[in-house]
Enzyme design. Structure first.
Site, mmCIF file in Angstrom:
data_model
loop_
_atom_site.group_PDB
_atom_site.id
_atom_site.type_symbol
_atom_site.label_atom_id
_atom_site.label_comp_id
_atom_site.label_asym_id
_atom_site.label_seq_id
_atom_site.Cartn_x
_atom_site.Cartn_y
_atom_site.Cartn_z
ATOM 1 N N GLU A 1 28.203 71.902 37.520
ATOM 2 C CA GLU A 1 26.853 71.497 37.945
ATOM 3 C C GLU A 1 26.953 70.016 38.275
ATOM 4 O O GLU A 1 27.066 69.185 37.373
ATOM 5 C CB GLU A 1 25.848 71.704 36.802
ATOM 6 C CG GLU A 1 25.639 73.144 36.400
ATOM 7 C CD GLU A 1 24.839 73.927 37.404
ATOM 8 O OE1 GLU A 1 24.215 73.324 38.298
ATOM 9 O OE2 GLU A 1 24.862 75.160 37.316
ATOM 10 N N GLY B 1 27.905 67.080 35.454
ATOM 11 C CA GLY B 1 28.179 65.655 35.619
ATOM 12 C C GLY B 1 28.332 65.321 37.092
ATOM 13 O O GLY B 1 27.838 66.046 37.966
ATOM 14 N N SER B 2 29.027 64.255 37.360
ATOM 15 C CA SER B 2 29.123 63.771 38.732
ATOM 16 C C SER B 2 30.115 64.593 39.553
ATOM 17 O O SER B 2 31.045 65.194 39.008
ATOM 18 C CB SER B 2 29.555 62.305 38.734
ATOM 19 O OG SER B 2 30.833 62.195 38.145
ATOM 20 N N THR B 3 29.927 64.580 40.849
ATOM 21 C CA THR B 3 30.837 65.295 41.754
ATOM 22 C C THR B 3 32.238 64.699 41.661
ATOM 23 O O THR B 3 33.231 65.426 41.675
ATOM 24 C CB THR B 3 30.285 65.225 43.192
ATOM 25 O OG1 THR B 3 29.041 65.951 43.205
ATOM 26 C CG2 THR B 3 31.222 65.845 44.202
ATOM 27 N N GLU B 4 32.304 63.385 41.520
ATOM 28 C CA GLU B 4 33.606 62.721 41.445
ATOM 29 C C GLU B 4 34.424 63.230 40.248
ATOM 30 O O GLU B 4 35.581 63.619 40.389
ATOM 31 C CB GLU B 4 33.370 61.220 41.326
ATOM 32 C CG GLU B 4 34.591 60.385 41.588
ATOM 33 C CD GLU B 4 34.329 58.929 41.225
ATOM 34 O OE1 GLU B 4 33.164 58.507 41.239
ATOM 35 O OE2 GLU B 4 35.320 58.235 40.919
ATOM 36 N N LYS C 1 31.281 68.340 24.232
ATOM 37 C CA LYS C 1 31.514 66.898 24.331
ATOM 38 C C LYS C 1 30.330 66.275 25.058
ATOM 39 O O LYS C 1 30.199 66.396 26.272
ATOM 40 C CB LYS C 1 32.810 66.564 25.079
ATOM 41 C CG LYS C 1 33.209 65.108 24.806
ATOM 42 C CD LYS C 1 33.894 64.421 25.935
ATOM 43 C CE LYS C 1 32.994 63.851 26.972
ATOM 44 N NZ LYS C 1 32.092 62.741 26.553
ATOM 45 N N GLY D 1 33.837 65.952 38.583
ATOM 46 C CA GLY D 1 34.012 67.401 38.773
ATOM 47 C C GLY D 1 35.240 67.731 39.606
ATOM 48 O O GLY D 1 35.959 68.697 39.334
ATOM 49 N N CYS E 1 19.526 65.158 38.582
ATOM 50 C CA CYS E 1 20.469 65.681 39.578
ATOM 51 C C CYS E 1 19.746 66.242 40.791
ATOM 52 O O CYS E 1 20.196 66.103 41.914
ATOM 53 C CB CYS E 1 21.364 66.736 38.946
ATOM 54 S SG CYS E 1 20.428 68.025 38.112
ATOM 55 N N GLU F 1 24.501 59.680 46.180
ATOM 56 C CA GLU F 1 23.576 59.871 45.065
ATOM 57 C C GLU F 1 23.358 58.517 44.378
ATOM 58 O O GLU F 1 24.310 57.900 43.908
ATOM 59 C CB GLU F 1 24.167 60.872 44.071
ATOM 60 C CG GLU F 1 23.231 61.197 42.935
ATOM 61 C CD GLU F 1 23.831 62.176 41.936
ATOM 62 O OE1 GLU F 1 24.994 61.995 41.532
ATOM 63 O OE2 GLU F 1 23.126 63.119 41.558
#
Ligand code: NAD
Length: 492
Positions: A263, A241-244, A188, A246, A297, A396
């Protein structure tokens, strides 16, 4: 029927069918369509079919059929040969892919042409080489057994979920090891940049990848992505993708104890000691934040400079940055392209305002840039007078914005550098090799570059500490995340 239409860029972009690729066929999605925009011109490149949760299910079913069929029966050596052939085919069409990547993402064509597509080719070749070398061990064991041995088996269906900043690279860092290890993939891509993934599916299929081994389902993260994460027949999620996102994904994956690699984001420290080659450090700091528009990143977004050389370094850095002029990403000389979307530019400029409110000073840039009156460009930006506790030093920003922070001595800077929820990468600049190794050992980061920044190689593992994620991509380390180990006991 959703059909790709090209812009008036000459020669016309050779866009892929803007549909879903499931079981070796182009199919219309049942999730509507969305526009893929060129962020440098604000033109719609094409309307892309969006998958629904039901389409995600169909892709997972097609992937299982592939594992039960031709793809599952393909020997490891033949998988390797096929991946190598696909790499050759991609390399031969570098220019086509590069132009689409640049049109979809806004990154300069020199990056797409000389870095993104070649790196994707390289990852395919690297993991092609591993395909027939992933093997188990034998063990002498006690008890009524003559031995035990391990098998390294494919996990099954791998769902790869990717961001928009390095679309073809991120896709290949997942597809190549997953296929080399004998898995089937449902990818995706990010909605901002789905086109090179679709084009790659077309190319891989034309080169002989059996139907269902690779499926591509563009669509919304919260629907299609989430469905893949929750799907009981998906064995593993490989997410970048983003930590949020994730964090939420990890919770959703817990329900089925799914294998997950993450990641995630970063706020990487780039540390310059007074004994460094200052000109090299200036170049490294500049590339560390402005390469890829800072939408990287591992961007070296927190620059720590030893006080004695801070002003001299800053002067040189500002002077170099002043020559970095945003421009048409398709022009071969452009080094700073358009941010990926209007929302992204707003968010990045919003951080500049927050920084100013927090007391930072703008040493360069800080505003949008006008390139022919269109597109989401901004000036490369340097903020000074920053404290490590400020929002602009902790969050970030994901754009061409550097914050600089002076420091007094090595102990202090290691503490400051590690004072972050992230731990993706770091840089150390010094002529004292002993100090370089000592500092590298103390930094809580998955990658540390000494006297360089932003280098990657398919053979070297990459991944995060702390909230930058877990698991590793690239290198032989990646193979562990695409195989299960089975122990077989043999009686006497
Ligand atoms: P994002 O987290 O918004 O989206 C990433 C992907 O996840 C997209 O395909 C999105 O559609 C999908 N998604 C969104 N919600 C989902 C959900 N609930 N379930 C499943 N999938 C979902 O990130 P982005 O804005 O596309 O990319 C930027 C971020 O990616 C930055 O934080 C950057 O640091 C990070 N990144 C990390 C690395 C790395 O290797 N560590 C590399 C590149 C980018």
């Amino acid at each position: 029927m959703t059909t790709a239409t090209t812009t008036d860029v000459e020669p016309a972009l050779q866009l892929p069918p803007a549909k879903l690729f499931i079981g070796g066929e182009w199919v219309d999605g049942s999730g509507g369509t969305f526009a893929s925009e060129n962020p440098a011109t604000e033109e719609t490149l094409c309307e892309v079919a969006a998958a629904s949760a039901a389409d995600a299910d169909a892709a997972v079913a097609a992937a299982h059929q592939a594992l039960d069929g031709e793809w599952g029966k393909t020997s490891p050596r033949d998988r390797g040969k096929l991946l190598w052939k696909i790499a050759d085919a991609l390399e031969a069409r570098t220019e086509e892919f590069a132009r689409i990547e640049t049109s979809d993402n806004g990154k300069p064509i020199f990056e797409s042409r000389y870095v993104d597509v070649p790196a994707a080719v390289d990852a395919l070749r690297y993991f092609a080489g591993w395909a027939d070398k992933v093997h188990g061990d034998t063990f002498s064991v006690a008890g009524p057994f003559s031995m035990a041995y391990t098998l390294r088996e494919p996990m099954g269906v791998v769902a790869a979920i990717t961001p928009w900043n390095f679309p073809i690279i991120q896709a290949m860092w997942k597809i190549a090891p997953a296929l080399a290890c004998g898995n089937a993939v449902v990818l995706k891509p990010a909605s901002n940049t789905p086109l090179t993934a679709l084009k790659f599916a077309e190319l891989a299929s034309e080169t002989g990848l059996p139907p269902g081994a690779l499926n591509v389902v563009p669509g919304s993260g919260s629907q299609v992505g989430r469905r893949l994460v929750e799907h009981p027949d998906v064995a593993k999620i490989s997410f970048t993708g983003s930590t949020e996102v994730g964090k939420g994904l990890m919770k959703d994956a817990a329900e089925t104890i799914k294998r997950v690699t993450l990641e995630l984001g970063g706020k990487s420290p780039n540390i310059v000691f007074a004994d460094a080659d200052l000109d090299a450090a200036v170049k490294g700091a500049y590339n560390g934040i402005f390469y890829g528009k800072g939408e990287v990143c591992a961007a070296g977004s927190r620059l720590f400079v030893e006080k004695r050389v801070h002003d001299e370094m800053l002067e040189k850095l500002v002077e170099r940055t002043a020559r970095l002029v945003p421009g048409d990403p398709q022009h071969p000389k452009t080094k700073l392209g358009a941010l990926v979307s209007s929302e992204q530019r707003e968010s990045v400029l919003g951080y500049v305002e927050i920084g100013k409110q927090e007391g930072a000073e703008v040493a360069h840039g800080g505003v949008a840039a006008d390139v022919n009156g269109k597109g989401y460009f901004m000036q490369p930006t340097i903020l000074t007078g920053v404290d490590n506790q400020m929002k602009v030093a902790q969050e970030e920003i994901f754009g061409p914005v550097l914050v600089t922070i002076p420091f007094e001595e090595p102990g202090e800077v290691v503490e400051l550098a590690n004072n972050s929820i992230f731990g993706l990468a770091a840089g150390v600049w010094t002529r004292d090799i002993g100090k370089a190794h000592a500092v590298a050992a103390k930094l809580k980061a998955g990658t540390v570059w000494i006297n360089q920044y932003n280098w990657y190689d398919s053979g070297a593992p990459f991944g995060g500490y702390k909230q930058s994620g877990f698991g590793r991509e690239l290198g032989s380390a990646a193979l562990d995340y695409y195989t299960e180990t089975k122990t077989v006991w043999v009686g006497k």
